[in-house]
Each structure stands twice: as structure tokens, then as C-alpha cells.
Write a protein that holds these residues in place. Structure first.
Motif, PDB file in Angstrom:
ATOM      1  N   SER A  51       0.830  -1.206   0.000  1.00  0.00           N
ATOM      2  CA  SER A  51       0.000   0.000   0.000  1.00  0.00           C
ATOM      3  C   SER A  51       0.869   1.262   0.000  1.00  0.00           C
ATOM      4  O   SER A  51       0.486   2.286  -0.571  1.00  0.00           O
ATOM      5  N   ARG A  52       2.040   1.183   0.608  1.00  0.00           N
ATOM      6  CA  ARG A  52       2.950   2.336   0.642  1.00  0.00           C
ATOM      7  C   ARG A  52       3.383   2.723  -0.779  1.00  0.00           C
ATOM      8  O   ARG A  52       3.339   3.887  -1.157  1.00  0.00           O
ATOM      9  N   LEU A  71       0.382   4.049  -2.892  1.00  0.00           N
ATOM     10  CA  LEU A  71       0.036   5.429  -2.572  1.00  0.00           C
ATOM     11  C   LEU A  71       0.948   6.412  -3.312  1.00  0.00           C
ATOM     12  O   LEU A  71       0.510   7.490  -3.710  1.00  0.00           O
ATOM     13  N   GLN A  72       2.185   6.015  -3.541  1.00  0.00           N
ATOM     14  CA  GLN A  72       3.133   6.881  -4.252  1.00  0.00           C
ATOM     15  C   GLN A  72       2.774   7.073  -5.719  1.00  0.00           C
ATOM     16  O   GLN A  72       3.172   8.061  -6.332  1.00  0.00           O
ATOM     17  N   ASP A 109       2.064  -6.193   2.704  1.00  0.00           N
ATOM     18  CA  ASP A 109       2.096  -5.282   3.851  1.00  0.00           C
ATOM     19  C   ASP A 109       2.112  -6.064   5.157  1.00  0.00           C
ATOM     20  O   ASP A 109       2.778  -5.675   6.115  1.00  0.00           O
ATOM     21  N   VAL A 160       4.568  -3.247   6.042  1.00  0.00           N
ATOM     22  CA  VAL A 160       4.036  -1.916   6.314  1.00  0.00           C
ATOM     23  C   VAL A 160       3.267  -2.048   7.627  1.00  0.00           C
ATOM     24  O   VAL A 160       2.345  -2.864   7.718  1.00  0.00           O
ATOM     25  N   GLU A 194      -0.045   2.343   9.450  1.00  0.00           N
ATOM     26  CA  GLU A 194       0.301   2.973   8.168  1.00  0.00           C
ATOM     27  C   GLU A 194      -0.499   2.347   7.032  1.00  0.00           C
ATOM     28  O   GLU A 194      -0.990   3.051   6.151  1.00  0.00           O
ATOM     29  N   TYR A 195      -0.631   1.014   7.022  1.00  0.00           N
ATOM     30  CA  TYR A 195      -1.436   0.337   6.013  1.00  0.00           C
ATOM     31  C   TYR A 195      -2.862   0.892   6.011  1.00  0.00           C
ATOM     32  O   TYR A 195      -3.418   1.210   4.955  1.00  0.00           O
ATOM     33  N   GLU A 222      -3.965   3.796   7.050  1.00  0.00           N
ATOM     34  CA  GLU A 222      -3.995   5.156   6.514  1.00  0.00           C
ATOM     35  C   GLU A 222      -3.760   5.164   5.002  1.00  0.00           C
ATOM     36  O   GLU A 222      -4.401   5.917   4.269  1.00  0.00           O
ATOM     37  N   ASN A 223      -2.840   4.337   4.519  1.00  0.00           N
ATOM     38  CA  ASN A 223      -2.580   4.255   3.076  1.00  0.00           C
ATOM     39  C   ASN A 223      -3.834   3.829   2.326  1.00  0.00           C
ATOM     40  O   ASN A 223      -4.186   4.417   1.289  1.00  0.00           O
ATOM     41  N   ARG A 255      -6.354   6.597   2.205  1.00  0.00           N
ATOM     42  CA  ARG A 255      -5.976   7.642   1.240  1.00  0.00           C
ATOM     43  C   ARG A 255      -6.172   7.171  -0.203  1.00  0.00           C
ATOM     44  O   ARG A 255      -6.586   7.951  -1.065  1.00  0.00           O
ATOM     45  N   ILE A 256      -5.897   5.902  -0.468  1.00  0.00           N
ATOM     46  CA  ILE A 256      -6.157   5.350  -1.803  1.00  0.00           C
ATOM     47  C   ILE A 256      -7.657   5.411  -2.086  1.00  0.00           C
ATOM     48  O   ILE A 256      -8.089   5.828  -3.169  1.00  0.00           O
TER      49      ILE A 256
END
Length: 189
Positions: A50-51, A54-55, A80, A93, A97-98, A100-101, A104-105
Motif C-alpha cells: 500500500s505504501r 500510494l506513491q 504489507d 508496512v 500505516e497500512y 492510513e494508506n 488515502r487510496i
């Protein structure tokens, strides 16, 4: 563009999406079922998390694109959920953080169009015995990679919770796969 515009279905995720186009894979089945009715676009990235997704989500799904997808199927979580690698370079991950990622996705995908439908796939279970056997064959090269069914469950539940909070559709792979009597040997690991 040649011919009339067709709905666009995008499969966005890590290996599970990539493998969906193998023989009898679910992506191949979608392409067959929707042949000449919809375009199926694969955006699967082997080993991604997911990190990393997200990029690139803005590049894969630009908000100003002339044609927005009708359907996006999202899968991240298997990589993750792996335990941290001793070098710090593995795919792990952390769960917060996962979460939140993925949120956001989802926010980005929901902003594309009011007509874009989104389905998230939760983290599937793993056959820990097979994972351990495969990892031991690389033990001289890599340190142990920790992949457990318990971690997969936690990441699956986190994904499903985000989908409930954001009113998104989700498929609970962790539970569904384990309903098969032979899931330990019939399903991917």
C-alpha cells in the motif's frame, strides 16, 4: 479512439491482481465475460505494498483523465502484512500505516467520478507450512520472512473496517477462502 467508448474496469494491486490473468484466473474470467462490453486494465505490481501504491495512485488514476474507470478493484495487504525484515528493507508496512494508506487510496479513487465504483479485496489467508518450507530453501540468502495467517487476519479486518467506515464494497478474502475444505492446498499461498 476507435469505436464507441466502453466501461473501463481497472484491477489495481499487488501479486493477486497480477496472477488474476494466469490460466483460469479471475481477471482472465472478467475479460472473457465482458469481452466487447468493457475494457479490463491490469495495474498489478508484483511485491507491491500500500505504501508504494500510494506513491503512484495519482499517476495510475489521474483526476483530470478524459475517461475515468467505471470500476476499480483494489488489493493490497498480503505483502504489507509480512513481518518486518531484519534489514528493514522488506515489504512490511505497519498496520496503522497500512490503514492510513488504504484510506488515502480510497479517498483518491472516490474523487475520480461519482460513477466510479470501487471494490476492495481484503488480505487472504496463507498456508504457513508451505510459506515456511519455501522460505527455508532461501535461508542462506535471506533472513526469515515472517508471514502468518494471524497477521493476514488483522490486515484483512483493517481493510474491511475502512470499507465499512467509507461505505465501500469489499470482499472478505480471508474468510471466503477458508470456507473451502481444501483451501490450504487449493488456494495460493
Amino acid at each position: 479512439m476507435v469505436g464507441p467508448q466502453r466501461p473501463l474496469f481497472v484491477l489495481f494491486g499487488s501479486s493477486i491482481v497480477q496472477f488474476s490473468y494466469s490460466e483460469d484466473g479471475w481477471g482472465a474470467m472478467l475479460a472473457d465475460i465482458y469481452a466487447r462490453k468493457a475494457d479490463i486494465l491490469l495495474r498489478g505490481y508484483s511485491g507491491w505494498t500500500s505504501r508504494r501504491a500510494l506513491q503512484v495512485v495519482d499517476q495510475v488514476f489521474p483526476k483530470d483523465a478524459a475517461i475515468q474507470p467505471s470500476l476499480v478493484i483494489v488489493y493490497f495487504g498480503g505483502n504489507d502484512s509480512m513481518g518486518p525484515h531484519s534489514s528493514g528493507l522488506g515489504p512490511h508496512v505497519p498496520l496503522p500505516e497500512y490503514t492510513e494508506n488504504m484510506r488515502r487510496i480510497a479517498i483518491h479513487l472516490k474523487s475520480l467520478s461519482e460513477n466510479t465504483r470501487i471494490i476492495f479485496l481484503s488480505c487472504p489467508p496463507v498456508n504457513e507450512k508451505i510459506i515456511s518450507e519455501r522460505a527455508s530453501s532461501y535461508s542462506g540468502i535471506f533472513s526469515h520472512l515472517d508471514r502468518t495467517n494471524e497477521a493476514c487476519r488483522r490486515y484483512s479486518e483493517a481493510c474491511l473496517e475502512i470499507c465499512r467506515e467509507m461505505d465501500l464494497k469489499a470482499i472478505d478474502l480471508w474468510t471466503a477462502i477458508q470456507k473451502k475444505d481444501d483451501w490450504l492446498t487449493a488456494c495460493f499461498t
